[in-house]
Design a protein around this motif. Structure first.
Motif, PDB file in Angstrom:
ATOM      1  N   ALA A 297      -4.788   4.757   2.520  1.00  0.00           N
ATOM      2  CA  ALA A 297      -4.416   3.344   2.600  1.00  0.00           C
ATOM      3  C   ALA A 297      -4.621   2.871   4.026  1.00  0.00           C
ATOM      4  CB  ALA A 297      -2.963   3.141   2.177  1.00  0.00           C
TER       5      ALA A 297
ATOM      6  N   ARG B 166      10.573   3.221   7.206  1.00  0.00           N
ATOM      7  CA  ARG B 166      10.071   2.842   5.895  1.00  0.00           C
ATOM      8  C   ARG B 166       8.836   1.955   6.005  1.00  0.00           C
ATOM      9  NH1 ARG B 166      13.201   4.282   1.725  1.00  0.00           N
ATOM     10  NH2 ARG B 166      12.059   2.842   0.379  1.00  0.00           N
ATOM     11  N   HIS B 167       8.665   1.298   7.148  1.00  0.00           N
ATOM     12  CA  HIS B 167       7.473   0.475   7.356  1.00  0.00           C
ATOM     13  C   HIS B 167       7.238   0.359   8.857  1.00  0.00           C
ATOM     14  CE1 HIS B 167       4.798  -3.033   7.432  1.00  0.00           C
ATOM     15  NE2 HIS B 167       4.483  -2.688   6.212  1.00  0.00           N
TER      16      HIS B 167
ATOM     17  N   ASP C  75      -1.640   7.597   4.663  1.00  0.00           N
ATOM     18  CA  ASP C  75      -1.199   6.218   4.870  1.00  0.00           C
ATOM     19  C   ASP C  75      -1.543   5.756   6.287  1.00  0.00           C
ATOM     20  OD1 ASP C  75      -0.135   3.813   4.201  1.00  0.00           O
ATOM     21  OD2 ASP C  75       1.938   4.494   4.008  1.00  0.00           O
ATOM     22  N   ASP C  76      -1.709   4.451   6.444  1.00  0.00           N
ATOM     23  CA  ASP C  76      -2.034   3.842   7.744  1.00  0.00           C
ATOM     24  C   ASP C  76      -3.236   4.513   8.390  1.00  0.00           C
ATOM     25  OD1 ASP C  76      -0.155   1.725   7.944  1.00  0.00           O
ATOM     26  OD2 ASP C  76       1.433   3.185   8.317  1.00  0.00           O
TER      27      ASP C  76
ATOM     28  N   SER D 254       0.371  10.352   7.730  1.00  0.00           N
ATOM     29  CA  SER D 254       0.261   8.918   8.012  1.00  0.00           C
ATOM     30  C   SER D 254      -0.032   8.736   9.488  1.00  0.00           C
ATOM     31  CB  SER D 254       1.549   8.178   7.638  1.00  0.00           C
ATOM     32  OG  SER D 254       2.645   8.680   8.376  1.00  0.00           O
TER      33      SER D 254
ATOM     34  N   GLU E 101      11.264   9.136   9.084  1.00  0.00           N
ATOM     35  CA  GLU E 101      10.166   8.191   9.211  1.00  0.00           C
ATOM     36  C   GLU E 101      10.676   6.790   8.887  1.00  0.00           C
ATOM     37  OE1 GLU E 101       7.063   9.320   6.585  1.00  0.00           O
ATOM     38  OE2 GLU E 101       6.556  11.179   7.658  1.00  0.00           O
TER      39      GLU E 101
ATOM     40  N   LEU F 246       1.265   4.263  -2.825  1.00  0.00           N
ATOM     41  CA  LEU F 246       1.083   5.691  -2.551  1.00  0.00           C
ATOM     42  C   LEU F 246       2.303   6.498  -2.985  1.00  0.00           C
ATOM     43  CD1 LEU F 246      -0.685   5.896   0.956  1.00  0.00           C
ATOM     44  CD2 LEU F 246      -1.695   5.901  -1.324  1.00  0.00           C
ATOM     45  N   ARG F 247       3.512   5.971  -2.700  1.00  0.00           N
ATOM     46  CA  ARG F 247       4.718   6.695  -3.108  1.00  0.00           C
ATOM     47  C   ARG F 247       4.787   6.833  -4.619  1.00  0.00           C
ATOM     48  NH1 ARG F 247       7.143   3.654   1.098  1.00  0.00           N
ATOM     49  NH2 ARG F 247       7.903   2.092  -0.388  1.00  0.00           N
TER      50      ARG F 247
ATOM     51  N   ARG G 226       0.830  15.009   2.383  1.00  0.00           N
ATOM     52  CA  ARG G 226       0.921  13.657   2.931  1.00  0.00           C
ATOM     53  C   ARG G 226       0.745  13.666   4.445  1.00  0.00           C
ATOM     54  NH1 ARG G 226       4.273  10.773  -1.086  1.00  0.00           N
ATOM     55  NH2 ARG G 226       5.202  12.314  -2.485  1.00  0.00           N
TER      56      ARG G 226
ATOM     57  N   LYS H 219       0.827  -1.213   0.000  1.00  0.00           N
ATOM     58  CA  LYS H 219       0.000   0.000   0.000  1.00  0.00           C
ATOM     59  C   LYS H 219       0.862   1.264   0.000  1.00  0.00           C
ATOM     60  CE  LYS H 219      -1.987  -1.209   3.832  1.00  0.00           C
ATOM     61  NZ  LYS H 219      -1.254  -2.482   4.046  1.00  0.00           N
ATOM     62  N   SER H 220       1.854   1.299   0.896  1.00  0.00           N
ATOM     63  CA  SER H 220       2.712   2.489   0.988  1.00  0.00           C
ATOM     64  C   SER H 220       3.505   2.689  -0.295  1.00  0.00           C
ATOM     65  CB  SER H 220       3.660   2.354   2.182  1.00  0.00           C
ATOM     66  OG  SER H 220       2.953   2.261   3.402  1.00  0.00           O
TER      67      SER H 220
END
Length: 504
Positions: free
Chosen positions: A161, A307-308, A131-132, A58, A305, A40-41, A56, A36-37
């Motif tokens: 997402a 990356r996951h 995101d998230d 998240s 941030e 989006l990127r 953006r 998903k991320s």
């Protein structure tokens, strides 16, 4: 992007429509690591090339209780436009972002944000990437829902997402993101790790089951450990892979990563300051670059941030207890301007019961609730419950936290709090309060008679115990209408007979 051609075609079509003044909203949902991320990127980069301004934000777990935290992050690049808003809208946004003591009404903030974004979209089409979504604070989520429903005639595209598909109507369109097909998974694995042994390649393909994050990350950490990998579930494999990668960086970089894991919204200067204090030596931007080069973090402006989210979890749990406690103590010492985060770090740095800290957390919850900021009160109560010795008091705190979570319609939190409640220690008043909370969060439509009977019995017990008779105690009630086929309906109401038994 490999294996996502269909999704990209859909998103590109939406961007073209938005550029022509016909915006919409899209939700991409799927399991952790499914891509998903990354999607989006990719669409964000393409939008910038097409002339869009991209905003953006998240969600992060520690901030899901801070009202409007995600919204503030989203609007930072266009905050200069607030000065041109009408006075009521300027006031609403000022209240939302902490200038006022009381939290403004959601619809007023929504109108202000819509005006701000519409003004920006008149100059340049906008793409909002969220995101998230599952960790976005409820206040920001409600405002985003308000905006998403009103983009049809604006050059604004919203793409969010989440790990779950929301039953509420956040958007009109959605993309369920599935694992990659076997050919696409093999292609992605071969691009990232072309020299894998055939046996290891086959095992990764089998165990990753099309999860792109697993296909990218596992080859970096599992060479030669196929037996161990075979026994681990996917999430654990990924967390182990991330933590193994952090072992290769310097001590200063690991310290910085732990501070970021404990406080993911910390600005870069604070990360460096606290990392230096904890490690006992200067931690410079070289440590940040080291983390970026190791693909552990990314920089968005001057904010680091992960990356996951799994990287953050892995790094935090991989650290020693002593290091985690020291990190939370250091964070608590510099957060006087954000008392809710300061208290949260003090609680995280505490081992065992601490009645004084629990009382401070309860007082903070009282003040937050009085100011209309129930979302900030809930985490304080959750942590207070962990710090008290008396089981009955702990249960009372958890019931109150569940009530507040129910008020802000955070059903997942309600259920988690209810699961922690010790029913054996409930008094009649607490049992009735808990029944009302569980009714609003998880009513059982298939058994309405039994449910109503339980609730009225609980309410009667609470009334006998004095609830509603003495000032300051709750009056327990359930406001629900149930139609039962074949039952008496006109004027029918469950009630209590003279003998105390239940009758329709």
């Amino acid at each position: 992007m490999i294996g996502r051609d269909k999704e990209l075609r859909t998103l590109r079509r939406l961007l073209a429509d938005a550029a022509a003044g016909h915006g919409s909203a899209m939700l991409i949902h799927g399991a952790a690591g499914v891509g998903k991320s990354a999607l989006l990127r990719t669409v964000g980069a393409e939008a910038i090339e097409s002339g869009f301004k991209v905003l953006r934000t998240s969600g992060v777990e520690p901030e899901q209780w801070l009202p409007f935290a995600a919204l503030q992050m989203l609007l930072q690049p266009v905050a200069h436009g607030m000065k041109d808003l009408s006075a009521p809208h300027r006031s609403a946004l000022s209240g939302a972002f902490g200038v006022r003591d009381t939290e403004p009404e959601i619809y007023r903030v929504g109108l202000a944000v819509l005006e701000l974004l519409a003004d920006e979209a008149n100059q340049q089409p906008l793409l909002l990437l969220v995101d998230d979504l599952q960790w976005i604070d409820s206040s920001s989520r409600d405002v985003l829902k308000f905006v998403a429903r009103r983009t049809n005639d604006l050059a604004i595209q919203v793409i969010a997402a989440a790990r779950i598909q929301y039953s509420e109507s956040y958007v009109l369109l959605d993309i369920p993101l599935q694992p990659l097909s076997r050919p696409a998974a093999a292609e992605l694995l071969d691009v990232g790790a072309p020299d894998l042994l055939a046996s290891l390649r086959a095992l990764i393909l089998e165990r990753a089951a099309g999860n792109p994050l697993a296909l990218v990350e596992l080859p970096k950490a599992v060479q030669g450990v196929t037996a161990q990998m075979d026994d681990l579930p996917l999430t654990q494999r990924l967390e182990d892979a991330f933590s193994a990668r952090s072992d290769s960086v310097s001590r200063e970089c690991r310290t910085l990563l732990l501070v970021l894991a404990a406080e993911p919204s910390a600005p870069l200067n604070l990360l460096l300051e606290l990392s230096s204090r904890i490690s006992g030596s200067a931690v410079s931007v070289d440590a940040v670059q080291e983390a970026v080069d190791a693909d552990l973090v990314t920089l968005v402006g001057y904010t680091a941030e992960f990356r996951h989210p799994l990287m953050r979890t892995a790094i935090y749990t991989h650290a020693t207890l002593a290091d985690r406690l020291a990190t939370h103590r250091a964070l608590a010492s510099v957060m006087d301007d954000t008392p809710e985060r300061q208290l949260a770090h003090e609680a995280a740095a505490t081992i065992g019961p601490d009645e004084e800290l629990a009382a401070r957390l309860e007082r903070f919850a009282d003040v937050s609730q009085a100011r209309g900021k129930a979302a900030a009160a809930v985490p304080a109560l959750r942590q207070a419950a962990d710090l008290v010795l008396d089981a009955q008091r702990r249960t009372g705190i958890l019931v109150r936290a569940a009530e507040l979570s129910s008020e802000i319609n955070h059903r997942i939190s309600v259920q988690m709090l209810l699961n922690r409640t010790d029913m054996s220690g409930l008094g009649r008043v607490e049992r009735a309060r808990l029944m009302v909370v569980s009714d609003s969060s998880a009513f059982e439509p298939g058994e309405p008679q039994r449910r109503i009977q339980e609730m009225v019995t609980a309410a009667a017990g609470a009334f006998d115990a004095g609830a509603g008779r003495r000032r300051g105690e709750p009056v327990v009630a359930s406001q629900r209408t149930v139609f039962l086929p074949g039952r008496r309906s006109a004027g029918a109401c469950p009630g209590r007979s003279r003998t105390g038994s239940m009758e329709p």
